[in-house]
Design a protein around this motif. Structure first.
Motif, PDB file in Angstrom:
ATOM      1  N   TYR A 272       0.835  -1.197   0.000  1.00 18.42           N
ATOM      2  CA  TYR A 272       0.000   0.000   0.000  1.00 18.42           C
ATOM      3  C   TYR A 272       0.872   1.249   0.000  1.00 18.42           C
ATOM      4  N   VAL A 274       3.017   4.340   0.772  1.00 16.67           N
ATOM      5  CA  VAL A 274       3.937   4.592   1.875  1.00 16.67           C
ATOM      6  C   VAL A 274       4.872   5.730   1.483  1.00 16.67           C
ATOM      7  N   SER A 287       4.154   5.785   7.289  1.00 14.04           N
ATOM      8  CA  SER A 287       2.789   5.835   6.755  1.00 14.04           C
ATOM      9  C   SER A 287       2.454   7.262   6.374  1.00 14.04           C
ATOM     10  N   LEU A 293      -0.157   2.117   7.409  1.00 10.84           N
ATOM     11  CA  LEU A 293       0.305   0.920   6.719  1.00 10.84           C
ATOM     12  C   LEU A 293       0.131  -0.340   7.568  1.00 10.84           C
TER      13      LEU A 293
END
Length: 832
Positions: A272, A274, A287, A293
């Motif tokens: 995802y 970052v 994050s 995250l």
């Protein structure tokens, strides 16, 4: 072998050799006194045997075996609460486990063998001595998809290297064997569990009983439901399993029948968004605001469905909530009996495996304006296509969700029509008295079939980066206001026809094997052979088979009579142009070892092994398979693994220490991201495995450390990565499991540390190491009633398993996969 590797083993061996040699002297004195009719108790007691059977001809004491092994008993596993199998295996010595993907499809390896493309290529996962799937790294459906950790697990045994390559097919690196309970303990347990900081409710049960003097039964399983360990906005976890068996014992043997029903759904997580800054050698990974995250996910109830063309090129809408929806129904029969001095054992199982498996994985992302321009050109704009803000424009410079990011995600939807398999393993062993020692001979025949009937479907969505299960789809419009997407869908496939596939292939495996082991006095010498033959037949359908085949078309999904740009990016299957798969393979595996029991509590061993792993679906859809004949060249049909290992084992007065030094050479032919990125490489690794336990009264401590140095010795595709260190390979893995048991109160922790490793084989960006801690406290307020509070990732560590980028991105925007954040649960158990 590198000098520092040798020195590590020498130091560890020397540290424990002195007390062992002293004990040898004591043992010799005891024998002399016995001959002189002295008091028999003067001789030291022989330590209780620890019988281990996985990957061996017969179960034997670990001190008498020239292998590196580890085991966890069910009671040790249960105390840390219900948790996925991958989290359990992370705490076992010598294994390299990268979790964070979900209940299954995690990555497993050992001794520096490459984590090339997911799953477990070189280690075979077994359930009760037979493989769950013949190949542990099938695309999107790895073996652990069909395994669950619950009360029915009586033990987990692992063997690293050694005789694993000759006592199982496709297991040159080792074996993980999940062993079921069989009702030896009469009575039952019922447990309810609830997440305290996440949404999941679960019921576990088991019961064992005697049905007669020589007959017993066992049944157990679980059911669960909830959102799961991350915020996804819908019920991602639902289902469970039931396992049962019945055993009839008789003089010299037993017969056991068993079955398993698994129907369980769980979410799949991906890399995802970052924030990556700093330098390649010392990156800072954080994050983004609005998207954690550790506990957020791109999954959301505002997404989907997965709209695409199906196996027959017809429109279909599939639920985004599918995740890993694994279904398995299996029946098995196991028998052992004595026949004219031979111990004959047969294990047989037929499993019907299938299910649907969906996951989202990222392609690219950027700020709103930059991302919109990359899709529709300069001046393009964005607007929400789903969720509570559907239809609302997104200003180009806005920091939506606190991060201002948009992403393109591909949604993979794999329909496994059949991963059915049949396995039968027949072996016979006999012990002969020869020359004052014992010669054990074993012969066996292994037969297996494995079906692979899967369809790969994709769609592509543009989404924001909203945490809390609020991710929504986004539309892009060009400067003229014309839509470049359709209701948030960028394509009904991928950007190209890549990965639109049907696999319809059957594998047949036949493997005779045998071993001899001669044990005389303190010395045991043994060797084993196995010859695997395979027959592979089937056909493939796909636009990426080569030969100029096309797999893109236009399709009017919304039936408005107009073809939107997204509808022009529709992938289809060329069903009139199958490609055959038609080849056979055969390879020899062998292993030889020597074990010397220096003293009752101390032994040393050495072993040389060569095994192989037959290549399965990872070579299909690559140039390795001839698209016209289906043939595969001799050198590409399997990948060999050679291992040299040696070490020591000590077990004395509540202390156990095992140490192994190893050197490994391996081949890998694989595919990372399409045929253009297929790999053909040689690897080399060496290192040290150390494992020990210490028990004193109420206190128990398990410690493990694995040091590995690995490199790519030859890159046959371009040669760019020759001499580089393989990605995701830390130098050190440390495990510590301290526990205290005061009777009615107990507490413990599992601590796992991995050091840094490279994100990609280019050896630029180095992912930081991290430590995660699991813990439990247990209290028995009344007899047979137990309350447990357990936690995983207790300190909410941001632990990075994977980074997509090879170096720090100039704009600081990347993708990463992380360990789940802290999850705490409470369990109440009643025993009866």
């Amino acid at each position: 072998m590198k000098l520092h590797t040798r020195m590590l083993l020498l130091a560890a061996t020397s540290a424990f050799a002195m007390p062992a040699l002293a004990e040898e002297s004591d043992a010799a004195e005891g024998e002399a006194e016995a001959e002189a009719e002295a008091v028999q108790s003067a001789a030291p007691a022989r330590p209780p045997a620890e019988i281990f059977s996985t990957g061996m001809a017969k179960g034997r004491d670990r001190l008498d075996s020239a292998t590196s092994t580890s085991a966890l008993r069910g009671e040790e596993i249960d105390r840390f609460g219900p948790r996925p199998l991958g989290e359990v295996l992370r705490t076992m010595a010598g294994l390299r486990v990268a979790t964070g993907i979900g209940e299954g499809n995690n990555n497993y390896t050992v001794r520096g063998l490459p984590l090339a493309a997911g799953g477990s290529k070189y280690m075979q996962f077994q359930e009760d001595g037979l493989p769950v799937l013949e190949f542990g790294d099938l695309f999107n459906v790895a073996t652990d998809v069909y395994l669950r950790n619950d009360f029915t697990v009586g033990a987990i045994e692992t063997i690293r290297g050694g005789s694993a390559s000759t006592f199982a097919s496709n297991s040159p690196g080792g074996i993980v064997n999940v062993i079921s309970r069989t009702g030896e303990q009469v009575g039952g347990r019922a447990q309810v569990t609830a997440g305290l900081d996440f949404d999941e409710k679960r019921i576990d049960f088991d019961y064992g009983a005697k049905l007669g003097e020589n007959t017993r039964m066992y049944i157990g399983g679980f059911y669960r439901q909830g959102e799961g360990p991350r915020d996804i906005g819908f019920t991602g976890v639902r289902g469970g399993q039931i396992k049962a068996n019945i055993t009839r014992t008789f003089e010299g043997g037993y017969v056991r029948a068993y079955f398993k029903l698994l129907d369980d759904r769980s979410p799949t997580f991906a890399p995802y968004a970052v924030n990556i800054t700093g330098t390649d050698a010392d990156p800072v990974i954080r994050s983004f605001p609005g998207f954690d995250l550790r506990r957020d996910s791109t999954l959301s109830g505002f997404l989907g469905p997965v709209i695409t063309l199906d196996r027959n090129n017809q429109p279909v809408a599939l639920p985004i909530a599918t995740g890993q929806s694994a279904k398995s129904h299996s029946l098995g029969l196991e028998a052992q009996f004595e026949l004219d001095g031979w111990t004959v054992t047969n294990r047989m199982r037929y499993a019907v495996n299938g299910g649907d498996f969906s996951r989202m994985f990222p392609n690219r992302q950027n700020t709103v304006s930059a991302f919109a321009a990359s899709i529709g050109g300069a001046g393009s704009t964005a607007a929400y296509a789903s969720g509570p803000l559907a239809g609302q424009a997104i200003p180009g410079g806005s920091a939506i969700n606190g991060n201002g990011l948009l992403s393109l995600y591909f949604v993979s939807f794999v329909r496994a029509r059949s991963l059915d398999n049949f396995t039968n393993d027949l072996r016979a062993s006999k012990v002969w008295e020869v020359g004052g020692g014992k010669l054990t001979t074993t012969g066996g025949l292994y037969l297996a079939t494995q079906e692979l009937d899967t369809t790969w479907l994709h769609t592509a969505m543009i989404v924001d980066a909203a945490g809390g299960g609020r991710t929504a789809q986004v539309d892009i419009f060009n400067a003229a206001g014309q839509p470049q997407t359709l209701n948030g869908y960028f394509a009904f496939g991928r950007e190209s026809s890549l990965f639109r596939r049907i696999f319809d292939v059957d594998y047949r495996v036949l493997a005779p094997y045998g071993s001899v082991n001669f044990h005389v006095g303190k010395l045991a010498v043994g060797g084993s052979l196995r010859y695997d033959t395979g027959r592979v037949r089937g056909q493939l359908f796909g636009a990426d088979l080569g030969g100029g085949r096309q797999g893109l078309t236009s399709f009017d999904f919304n039936r408005d009579g107009t073809i939107n740009p997204a509808e022009r990016r529709t992938a289809f299957l060329p069903l009139d142009r199958p490609a055959p798969v038609d080849y056979d393979y055969g390879y020899l595996s062998y292993s030889a070892g020597v074990n010397y029991r220096v003293a009752e509590s101390f032994s040393v061993f050495a072993r040389y092994s060569r095994g192989a792993r037959a290549n399965a679906d990872k070579i299909l859809f690559t140039p390795i398979v001839d698209p016209l004949t289906g043939g595969v060249a001799d050198g590409d049909r399997e990948d060999a693994v050679t291992q040299i290992e040696g070490g020591f084992k000590l077990r004395r007065n509540g202390i156990t220490v095992n140490g192994t030094v190893f050197h490994v050479e391996a081949e890998d032919k694989n595919v990372l991201n399409g045929a253009a990125n297929a790999t053909n490489r040689s690897y080399e690794a060496e290192g040290v495995e150390l494992e020990g336990t210490f028990t004193r009264g109420v206190f128990n401590l398990m410690l493990a450390a694995t040091y590995t140095q690995a490199k790519i010795t030859e890159d046959r595709v371009g040669g760019v990565f020759t001499g580089r260190e393989p990605r995701h390979q830390p130098d050190w893995v440390f495990v510590a499991v301290p526990q205290v048991d005061l009777g009615r109160f107990a507490a413990g922790a599992n601590i796992v540390t991995i050091t840094g490793s490279y994100a990609q084989d280019s050896n630029l960006l180095r992912m930081p190491g991290f430590t995660t801690v699991g813990a439990y406290v247990e209290y028995e307020p009344a007899e047979n009633l137990r309350l447990t509070v357990s936690a995983q990732n207790l300190f909410d560590t941001l632990g990075i398993f994977e980074v997509n980028q090879a170096s720090v991105p100039a704009n600081g925007i990347g993708f990463a996969r992380a360990a789940n954040g802290r999850t705490v649960q409470a369990s109440l158990r009643l025993a009866f």
